[in-house]
Write an enzyme that holds these catalytic residues in place. Structure first.
Site, short mmCIF file in Angstrom:
data_model
loop_
_atom_site.label_atom_id
_atom_site.label_comp_id
_atom_site.label_asym_id
_atom_site.label_seq_id
_atom_site.Cartn_x
_atom_site.Cartn_y
_atom_site.Cartn_z
N TYR A 151 0.84 -1.20 0.00
CA TYR A 151 0.00 0.00 0.00
C TYR A 151 0.88 1.26 0.00
CZ TYR A 151 -3.12 3.72 1.55
OH TYR A 151 -3.80 4.91 1.64
N ARG A 158 1.41 6.55 -6.85
CA ARG A 158 0.26 7.42 -7.16
C ARG A 158 0.70 8.88 -7.10
NH1 ARG A 158 -5.22 6.89 -3.63
NH2 ARG A 158 -3.68 6.90 -1.95
N TYR A 212 -0.98 13.26 6.50
CA TYR A 212 -0.61 12.25 7.49
C TYR A 212 0.88 12.38 7.83
CZ TYR A 212 -4.80 9.16 7.09
OH TYR A 212 -6.06 8.61 7.12
N ARG A 225 -11.40 13.53 1.84
CA ARG A 225 -12.35 12.71 2.60
C ARG A 225 -13.69 12.58 1.89
NH1 ARG A 225 -9.26 9.60 5.74
NH2 ARG A 225 -7.78 10.85 6.92
N GLU A 332 -13.99 -0.87 6.69
CA GLU A 332 -13.93 0.44 6.04
C GLU A 332 -15.25 0.62 5.27
OE1 GLU A 332 -10.22 1.64 4.14
OE2 GLU A 332 -11.38 2.32 2.39
C1 3EB Z 1 -7.67 6.16 5.74
O1 3EB Z 1 -8.55 6.92 6.16
C2 3EB Z 1 -8.11 4.77 5.41
O2 3EB Z 1 -5.32 5.57 -0.24
O3 3EB Z 1 -6.93 6.17 -1.59
C3 3EB Z 1 -9.30 5.38 2.71
C4 3EB Z 1 -9.68 5.94 1.49
C5 3EB Z 1 -8.01 4.93 2.88
C6 3EB Z 1 -8.77 6.07 0.44
C7 3EB Z 1 -6.51 5.80 -0.47
C8 3EB Z 1 -7.10 5.06 1.81
C9 3EB Z 1 -7.47 5.62 0.62
O4 3EB Z 1 -6.49 6.49 5.64
C10 3EB Z 1 -7.56 4.28 4.14
#
Ligand code: 3EB
Length: 345
Positions: A151, A158, A212, A225, A332
């Site tokens: 990932y 990406r 992050y 989001r 999720e």
């Molecule tokens: C998170 O909130 C959970 O890498 O495109 C959620 C939605 C998550 C999209 C992405 C990853 C992705 O980090 C993981």
């Protein structure tokens, strides 16, 4: 779900999909469907996602419809169908078909970069510059590859590709999901894009994923989001894959029921934020359709019970088995919905 904006989402069984009219279908994603069957005449792009079937469930057809005339096409390996306002597209790239060489980047990196470059080139060429929503499925998402989780490799690739295409890496970035798929399946990306820009929504309870801290990987995940699209007489809300994360930390580790409740609290916060950002919006939990990814099949009853307690038994919910991008997350949930504009807007 009839939307006033010309986009409609249905989750159907194989039988329902087979008997539905293909006339207004823009694109389809199948989950655990038998390969090839949904593609019937080859006109409608079908993203065949290889998620293992949950016990006691059947394959799912995610069907996107548009009420405008549409036409299909392909550009390199992107298959698409587009209407006046929207484009649905998908691309599948097998890592096994990418030639490795000593010192070359891993096949997952190459596949991800190529997928995103082709997607961006397609959007630029056809004039749908705004990515609204992207779904990413990669096999063995939590497996280590040369000391780095796949990932995290995906995130690096990406970001590299979007940056090379001149696209934003923070702020104006699409809603997304990134999940595991069965071993041996291709990297599969499908997406919706549009002619007009959406509004980008962040969750006040969560650190933006594109901010992050580095403990989650050298390259940040590029997604919002949620995105909110205002067009014609209505609004469509695309909520990204959402999990039991508060701030940037996974919480309720090991507790599936509590993770489910926290995830729904995050989704409720996003709905509230969307309604605040656009005062014409009036979304509620009951106006959304939910796609739930479950890491451990045995957790399905617990998750369904928590969902029913919050959403009621009439909610539109589908459950799929998928590994989630952090080892400590067990569930999720993504959500999509539309609403008419408030009368005075
Ligand atoms: C998170 O909130 C959970 O890498 O495109 C959620 C939605 C998550 C999209 C992405 C990853 C992705 O980090 C993981």
């Amino acid at each position: 779900m009839r939307t006033p904006v010309g986009l409609r989402l249905d989750y159907l069984s194989a039988a329902e999909y087979q008997s539905a009219s293909p006339a207004d279908v823009l694109g389809v994603a199948t989950f655990s469907g038998p390969p090839g069957t949904a593609a019937a005449d080859g006109v409608i792009p079908v993203a065949e996602v290889n998620t293992p079937l949950l016990p006691g469930t059947a394959s799912v057809y995610e069907v996107w419809r548009s009420d405008e005339p549409a036409e299909s096409g392909s550009r390199n390996r992107v298959r698409f169908r587009r209407s006046g306002n929207f484009l649905f597209g998908c691309i599948a790239l097998a890592e096994s078909e990418i030639a490795g060489a000593p010192g070359a980047p891993p096949a997952l990196h190459v596949a991800t970069v190529e997928a995103y470059r082709e997607i961006c080139a397609t959007l630029d060429a056809l004039g749908y510059p705004h990515l609204l929503r992207v779904w990413n499925y990669l096999p063995d998402i939590n497996r280590d590859l040369d000391g780095t989780e796949r990932y995290r490799l995906f995130n690096r690739a990406r970001q590299d590709a979007l940056s090379a295409c001149g696209r934003a890496l923070t702020g104006s970035v699409p809603a997304a999901s990134a999940l595991g798929a069965a071993s041996g399946s291709p990297l599969l990306v499908y997406f919706l894009a549009g002619r007009t820009a959406p509004t980008f929504i962040e969750n006040p309870r969560q650190t933006s994923a594109y901010r992050y801290p580095r403990q989650y990987g050298s390259h940040r995940p590029v997604f919002s989001r949620a995105t909110l699209l205002r067009q014609g007489g209505g609004l469509t809300l695309f909520i990204s894959g959402t999990a039991s994360i508060v701030g940037h930390r996974s919480i309720h580790v090991g507790d599936t029921a509590a993770q489910t409740r926290e995830t729904l609290t995050n989704i409720a916060a996003l709905i509230e934020e969307a309604n605040r950002v656009d005062p014409a919006a009036r979304f509620s939990l009951s106006s959304l359709a939910f796609k739930v990814y479950v890491r451990r099949p045995a957790d399905v009853p617990v998750i369904r019970a928590e969902l029913a307690a919050v959403l009621g038994s009439a909610a539109r919910v589908i459950c799929l088995q998928a590994d989630i991008c952090r080892q400590d997350l067990l569930v999720e949930i993504e959500a999509t919905g539309s609403c008419a504009l408030k009368a005075d807007s």
